[in-house]
Scaffold this motif. Structure first.
Motif, PDB file in Angstrom:
ATOM      1  N   THR A 276       3.569   7.605   2.698  1.00  0.00           N
ATOM      2  CA  THR A 276       3.726   9.064   2.663  1.00  0.00           C
ATOM      3  C   THR A 276       2.532   9.843   3.210  1.00  0.00           C
ATOM      4  O   THR A 276       2.669  11.037   3.485  1.00  0.00           O
ATOM      5  CB  THR A 276       3.997   9.519   1.220  1.00  0.00           C
ATOM      6  N   ASP A 277       1.366   9.230   3.376  1.00  0.00           N
ATOM      7  CA  ASP A 277       0.193   9.969   3.860  1.00  0.00           C
ATOM      8  C   ASP A 277       0.458  10.534   5.261  1.00  0.00           C
ATOM      9  O   ASP A 277       0.756   9.796   6.197  1.00  0.00           O
ATOM     10  CB  ASP A 277      -1.039   9.070   3.909  1.00  0.00           C
TER      11      ASP A 277
ATOM     12  N   ASP B 222       0.854  -1.180   0.000  1.00  0.00           N
ATOM     13  CA  ASP B 222       0.000   0.000   0.000  1.00  0.00           C
ATOM     14  C   ASP B 222       0.895   1.236   0.000  1.00  0.00           C
ATOM     15  O   ASP B 222       1.432   1.633   1.040  1.00  0.00           O
ATOM     16  CB  ASP B 222      -0.903  -0.012   1.241  1.00  0.00           C
ATOM     17  N   LYS B 223       1.067   1.837  -1.166  1.00  0.00           N
ATOM     18  CA  LYS B 223       1.973   2.978  -1.320  1.00  0.00           C
ATOM     19  C   LYS B 223       1.556   4.159  -0.457  1.00  0.00           C
ATOM     20  O   LYS B 223       2.405   4.883   0.092  1.00  0.00           O
ATOM     21  CB  LYS B 223       2.019   3.378  -2.797  1.00  0.00           C
ATOM     22  N   ASN B 224       0.245   4.360  -0.304  1.00  0.00           N
ATOM     23  CA  ASN B 224      -0.236   5.550   0.394  1.00  0.00           C
ATOM     24  C   ASN B 224       0.179   5.584   1.862  1.00  0.00           C
ATOM     25  O   ASN B 224       0.402   6.663   2.421  1.00  0.00           O
ATOM     26  CB  ASN B 224      -1.763   5.643   0.293  1.00  0.00           C
ATOM     27  N   THR B 225       0.285   4.426   2.491  1.00  0.00           N
ATOM     28  CA  THR B 225       0.624   4.428   3.915  1.00  0.00           C
ATOM     29  C   THR B 225       2.039   4.932   4.168  1.00  0.00           C
ATOM     30  O   THR B 225       2.369   5.319   5.287  1.00  0.00           O
ATOM     31  CB  THR B 225       0.501   3.010   4.515  1.00  0.00           C
TER      32      THR B 225
END
Length: 476
Positions: free
Chosen positions: A265-266, A260-263
């Motif tokens: 940098t979010d 999960d890429k978003n976790t």
């Protein structure tokens, strides 16, 4: 001018470099707890003596390698080159399986990051505030890389599912980032350090199931490799700009591209996953903790070992493979360390032994491990998969304990989130108690408190040098 494409490593490196402007007070306060907990774990681990102990083995290697003494070995009057000190201290930090844990990544960030950054901070003459920033950055990056591996429909971390040890793999990258920050590297240099470290991180977790001492070296190697990666970057070695998301990058190689890429940098720099990293109350694999909690609760209600006919320990399906299988290895573990990964042994020990914050290091000594009364009770414990626990894992470690007594009655106790977990974190006083119980196994009470006072004032120290002086006092 066309803006430069932002890759994952560049985003993480910019976050690391930006920390030089300062951290929120509550983040600095949290870091002091990470350092204190790591010191306590490292000190207590030195009770484990003998040539076969991993920390003694790596210390012998490090002394043979020699080199200029620039960083302290915790609890010893000894200085080694920074990579070697990181190796020994990281091995000590993970030796007892008592190190902090982040969920849902299911990894232990500080056991790699604190030894690495401490070693570099000493060697570089860094301040306490600079060390705090490096620990915060290293732990945060470690946690976020681990979080990316959690796939909700899998109900597990892909790292764990594949047999990888996320702690040492992600910890190497986090240790490199923190070390590079202390070495004064720019954002580009920090990115290169992480890119290099991604080729160095390793670790498989079969030892959790069937024994072997190599897992205790994993965090030491991650700390060592992180320091070396940062030093290589400082000397001009470079890493790939797409080291994480690339076709042959970190996530493809380790996780088959499932992440999960978003976790990663979010909310980076605004929402700190560091603060969601919890402390262990018991010195055993974290998957055993809810079962220990349930056993302690039934014991408090009056259950005695002699009352037990049979026990069923229900846990999530993924942890079952670690703490319940192979069955014959778990009901009669091979070594005291192996017992830390046994659901049956830890439940039996919670009903028979206990100490510290409920279960402590004395429950994993050679004499406790060979106690036939404990082993006989452990043989009555079956570990099974429980549907509710599986649904909750790994955002919470839960368990249900069902006991059939010799009189034919049935007792049941369910733990939704283990003590020390996200729903029931240890209080600051409990953390201080844990540290004192650990440190006082090898230091006098005065020396242990003096070291704790040094850590409390860490952010105000002009230099990290001398921080460990109180831990070098002769053992009580």
């Amino acid at each position: 001018m066309t803006p430069r494409h932002v890759t994952l490593v560049s985003a993480l490196a910019e976050f690391a470099a930006a920390s030089r402007t300062g951290l929120p007070d509550h983040v600095v306060a949290d870091v002091k707890g990470r350092v204190l907990d790591t010191f306590g774990n490292c000190l207590a681990a030195q009770e484990l003596t003998g040539p076969a102990e991993p920390h003694e083995a790596v210390l012998r290697l490090a002394e043979r390698w020699r080199g200029a003494g620039e960083s302290s070995v915790i609890g010893r009057g000894l200085s080694l080159p920074a990579p070697s000190a990181a190796l020994v201290n990281g091995t000590l930090a993970h030796a007892l399986d008592f190190d902090d844990t982040h969920l849902p990544s299911v990894l232990h960030p500080s056991a790699s990051v604190v030894p690495a950054t401490l070693a570099v901070a000493e060697a570089a003459g860094a301040s306490g505030a600079e060390l705090c920033r490096a620990v915060a950055v290293g732990d945060e990056i470690t946690n976020r890389l681990g979080m990316a591996s959690y796939i909700p429909e899998l109900r597990n971390s892909v790292f764990f599912e594949k047999g990888w040890h996320a702690t040492s793999i992600c910890g190497t990258v986090g240790a490199a980032a923190g070390s590079a920050l202390l070495m004064g590297l720019s954002a580009d240099g920090i990115a290169h350090a992480m890119g290099i470290a991604a080729s160095m991180g390793a670790g498989v977790i079969e030892a959790n199931r069937t024994g072997g001492t190599v897992k205790r070296v994993h965090c030491g190697w991650a700390a060592h490799a992180g320091v070396v990666a940062a030093a290589m970057a400082a000397e001009g070695v470079t890493g790939p700009p797409t080291i994480f998301e690339g076709r042959f990058g970190f996530f493809e190689a380790f996780l088959d591209g499932r992440y999960d890429k978003n976790t990663i940098t979010d909310g980076l720099g605004e929402r700190w996953e560091l603060l969601r990293t919890v402390y262990k109350p018991y010195p055993s694999n974290h998957f055993t903790h809810p079962g220990i909690d349930a056993a302690l609760a039934l014991r408090a209600q009056g259950l005695r070992p002699e009352d037990v006919e049979e026990i069923e320990l229900g846990v999530a399906a993924a942890p079952l493979r670690t703490i319940g299988e192979p069955y014959e290895e778990k009901v009669r573990p091979r070594t005291p360390y192996h017992a830390k990964f046994s659901g049956p042994y830890t439940v039996a020990s919670a009903l028979i032994g206990g100490g510290g914050l409920g279960l402590h290091l004395d429950d994993f000594t050679e004499s406790a491990f060979r106690d036939e009364r404990r082993l006989a009770l452990a043989a009555k414990v079956r570990v099974v998969a429980d549907e509710e626990c599986t649904e909750e894992f790994p955002r919470a470690f839960s368990a249900v304990l069902r006991v059939r007594t010799v009189e034919g009655s049935t007792l049941e106790y369910r733990v939704r989130s283990s003590r020390g977990g996200p729903e029931h974190p240890l209080t600051f006083e409990e953390l201080r108690t844990k540290y004192a119980l650990n440190a006082c196994r090898v230091l006098s009470a005065e020396a242990a408190e003096a070291l704790a006072a040094e850590v409390r004032g860490l952010a105000e120290r002009g230099t990290v040098a001398g921080l460990l002086g109180t831990a070098l006092i002769a053992r009580a």
